[in-house]
Write a protein that holds these residues in place. Structure first.
Motif, mmCIF file in Angstrom:
data_model
loop_
_atom_site.group_PDB
_atom_site.id
_atom_site.type_symbol
_atom_site.label_atom_id
_atom_site.label_comp_id
_atom_site.label_asym_id
_atom_site.label_seq_id
_atom_site.Cartn_x
_atom_site.Cartn_y
_atom_site.Cartn_z
ATOM 1 N N ASP A 295 0.798 -1.231 0.000
ATOM 2 C CA ASP A 295 0.000 0.000 0.000
ATOM 3 C C ASP A 295 0.829 1.279 0.000
ATOM 4 O OD1 ASP A 295 -2.320 -1.450 -0.074
ATOM 5 O OD2 ASP A 295 -3.098 -0.742 1.857
ATOM 6 N N ALA A 296 2.031 1.235 0.562
ATOM 7 C CA ALA A 296 2.855 2.448 0.577
ATOM 8 C C ALA A 296 3.578 2.671 -0.752
ATOM 9 C CB ALA A 296 3.878 2.371 1.714
ATOM 10 N N VAL A 297 3.668 1.613 -1.574
ATOM 11 C CA VAL A 297 4.422 1.694 -2.832
ATOM 12 C C VAL A 297 3.525 2.051 -4.009
ATOM 13 C CG1 VAL A 297 5.849 0.380 -4.468
ATOM 14 C CG2 VAL A 297 6.151 0.053 -2.003
ATOM 15 N N THR A 298 2.355 1.437 -4.088
ATOM 16 C CA THR A 298 1.543 1.572 -5.298
ATOM 17 C C THR A 298 1.143 3.022 -5.631
ATOM 18 O OG1 THR A 298 -0.387 0.904 -3.968
ATOM 19 C CG2 THR A 298 0.693 -0.793 -5.307
ATOM 20 N N PRO A 299 0.815 3.880 -4.650
ATOM 21 C CA PRO A 299 0.476 5.257 -5.045
ATOM 22 C C PRO A 299 1.623 5.988 -5.723
ATOM 23 C CG PRO A 299 -0.268 4.802 -2.804
ATOM 24 C CD PRO A 299 0.612 3.667 -3.199
ATOM 25 N N LEU A 300 2.844 5.596 -5.409
ATOM 26 C CA LEU A 300 4.013 6.265 -5.975
ATOM 27 C C LEU A 300 4.250 5.881 -7.432
ATOM 28 C CD1 LEU A 300 6.407 5.732 -2.922
ATOM 29 C CD2 LEU A 300 4.969 7.715 -3.415
ATOM 30 N N HIS B 11 9.619 4.772 -1.305
ATOM 31 C CA HIS B 11 10.068 5.575 -2.442
ATOM 32 C C HIS B 11 11.210 4.889 -3.181
ATOM 33 C CE1 HIS B 11 7.757 8.749 -0.402
ATOM 34 N NE2 HIS B 11 7.702 9.321 -1.579
ATOM 35 N N LEU B 12 12.090 4.234 -2.444
ATOM 36 C CA LEU B 12 13.192 3.526 -3.095
ATOM 37 C C LEU B 12 12.665 2.341 -3.896
ATOM 38 C CD1 LEU B 12 16.687 2.790 -1.790
ATOM 39 C CD2 LEU B 12 15.346 0.876 -2.638
ATOM 40 N N VAL B 13 11.756 1.565 -3.305
ATOM 41 C CA VAL B 13 11.193 0.421 -4.029
ATOM 42 C C VAL B 13 10.472 0.897 -5.289
ATOM 43 C CG1 VAL B 13 9.503 -1.458 -3.903
ATOM 44 C CG2 VAL B 13 11.032 -1.016 -1.970
ATOM 45 N N ALA B 14 9.722 1.977 -5.174
ATOM 46 C CA ALA B 14 9.024 2.517 -6.341
ATOM 47 C C ALA B 14 10.022 3.007 -7.389
ATOM 48 C CB ALA B 14 8.097 3.646 -5.917
ATOM 49 N N ASP B 15 11.085 3.656 -6.951
ATOM 50 C CA ASP B 15 12.087 4.167 -7.892
ATOM 51 C C ASP B 15 12.760 3.042 -8.648
ATOM 52 O OD1 ASP B 15 14.001 6.453 -8.812
ATOM 53 O OD2 ASP B 15 15.340 4.879 -8.067
ATOM 54 N N ARG B 16 13.139 1.971 -7.949
ATOM 55 C CA ARG B 16 13.808 0.853 -8.635
ATOM 56 C C ARG B 16 12.849 0.133 -9.574
ATOM 57 N NH1 ARG B 16 16.482 3.867 -6.129
ATOM 58 N NH2 ARG B 16 18.403 3.380 -4.979
ATOM 59 N N THR B 17 11.581 0.074 -9.193
ATOM 60 C CA THR B 17 10.582 -0.501 -10.101
ATOM 61 C C THR B 17 10.456 0.364 -11.352
ATOM 62 O OG1 THR B 17 9.359 -1.389 -8.204
ATOM 63 C CG2 THR B 17 8.189 -1.257 -10.297
ATOM 64 N N ALA B 18 10.441 1.677 -11.165
ATOM 65 C CA ALA B 18 10.343 2.594 -12.304
ATOM 66 C C ALA B 18 11.555 2.459 -13.221
ATOM 67 C CB ALA B 18 10.205 4.030 -11.806
ATOM 68 N N ARG B 19 12.723 2.212 -12.636
ATOM 69 C CA ARG B 19 13.917 2.013 -13.476
ATOM 70 C C ARG B 19 13.755 0.796 -14.368
ATOM 71 N NH1 ARG B 19 19.281 3.168 -9.682
ATOM 72 N NH2 ARG B 19 18.608 5.203 -8.879
#
Length: 281
Positions: A42-47, A267-275
């Motif tokens: 839940d903390a990752v998906t909105p990002l 935010h880090l998990v979301a950033d690495r997923t975005a990469r």
């Protein structure tokens, strides 16, 4: 309670509960760790909501999913993951997995083939680590403790006490949903089943490791060990690093966090997923 719409998706004679969010051009699928389901992201998906369509789900037997219909091994769970993505995700996607979910994701990757465009493994279980040489005995100890928790979780004040570490890490509405779904007799019973599935999978994975995924992959290791488990944690980090180095297109990264890295460093998990999404585009 969190209010997110979901739906039941048939997989292999049972069904899993799936939530979809986001409206970006790409797709990301999330596989939770043991004892957790869709809510742990839940903390990752909105990002990532503006970057991709996001798919979280509960494994069979957990939370809002249907009954497992008997003990399920890691291979069964991997088959469910594949079937779910075939039903829900029309395109290639990035797969994000945590802890025990790494075993499920790596086995599923063998069948996903070119549909898998990237893989993020967040503090996943490294079965080659010597920590797991005697894991069958550790599992017996863990199961005894969980059996007590299962019985006591009928009393909600005690369930809140058992789940105090989760309450501190997740948003209040997420925690309330976890308390209602995961920290219950049925939820703890499913966690016990997943712990046993991991114990059975370790010798199987050692004897027949999953084929290495050829897609770009990032392996995250957390740097903060649970008290009293510093030596085991160091061994696991080393074997996570070795696995990353064995991949055709893999990268290892240490992260300042405890095991629930998606809650402590969303935010880090979301950033690495975005990469990985960018790499795959």
């Amino acid at each position: 309670m969190r209010d997110v719409r979901g739906r039941a998706v048939p997989v292999n004679g049972r069904h899993v509960y799936v939530e979809e969010s986001g409206d970006g051009p790409s797709w990301v699928v999330f596989e939770a760790g043991g004892g957790c389901g869709r809510t742990c992201w839940d903390a990752v998906t909105p990002l990532l909501a503006s970057r991709a369509r996001l798919v979280t789900y509960d494994r069979a037997g957990r939370a809002r999913s249907g009954p497992a219909g008997g003990p399920l091994g890691i291979d069964d769970l991997a088959a469910d993951l594949v079937a779910m993505t075939e039903a829900v995700v029309p395109e290639e996607f990035v797969l994000v997995a945590h802890s025990m979910g790494g075993l499920v994701a790596r086995r599923a990757a063998e069948r996903l083939g070119p549909r898998l465009r990237g893989l993020l493994l967040a503090d996943v279980l490294p079965e080659t680590s010597p920590v797991y040489d005697t894991w069958d005995r550790t599992t017996e100890q863990v199961d005894r403790m969980l059996a007590v928790s299962q019985a006591l979780s009928r009393f909600r004040p005690l369930a809140r006490l058992f789940s105090g570490n989760v309450r501190r890490l997740f948003p209040a509405d997420t925690y309330r949903t976890m308390l209602a779904e995961d920290f219950t007799p049925a939820g703890v019973a499913q966690t016990r089943s997943e712990v046993r599935a991991v114990a059975a999978a370790i010798p199987e994975f050692r004897a027949r490791p999953p084929r290495l995924p050829e897609c770009p992959a990032i392996v995250l290791s957390v740097t903060r060990a649970a008290r009293g488990r510093e030596r085991q944690h160091a061994a696991n980090r080393e074997h996570q690093r070795r696995y990353a180095e064995s991949l055709p297109d893999g990268r290892h990264e240490d992260v300042s966090a405890g095991h629930l890295v998606q809650a402590e460093q969303p935010h880090l998990v979301a950033d690495r997923t975005a990469r990985l999404l960018h790499h795959a585009s």
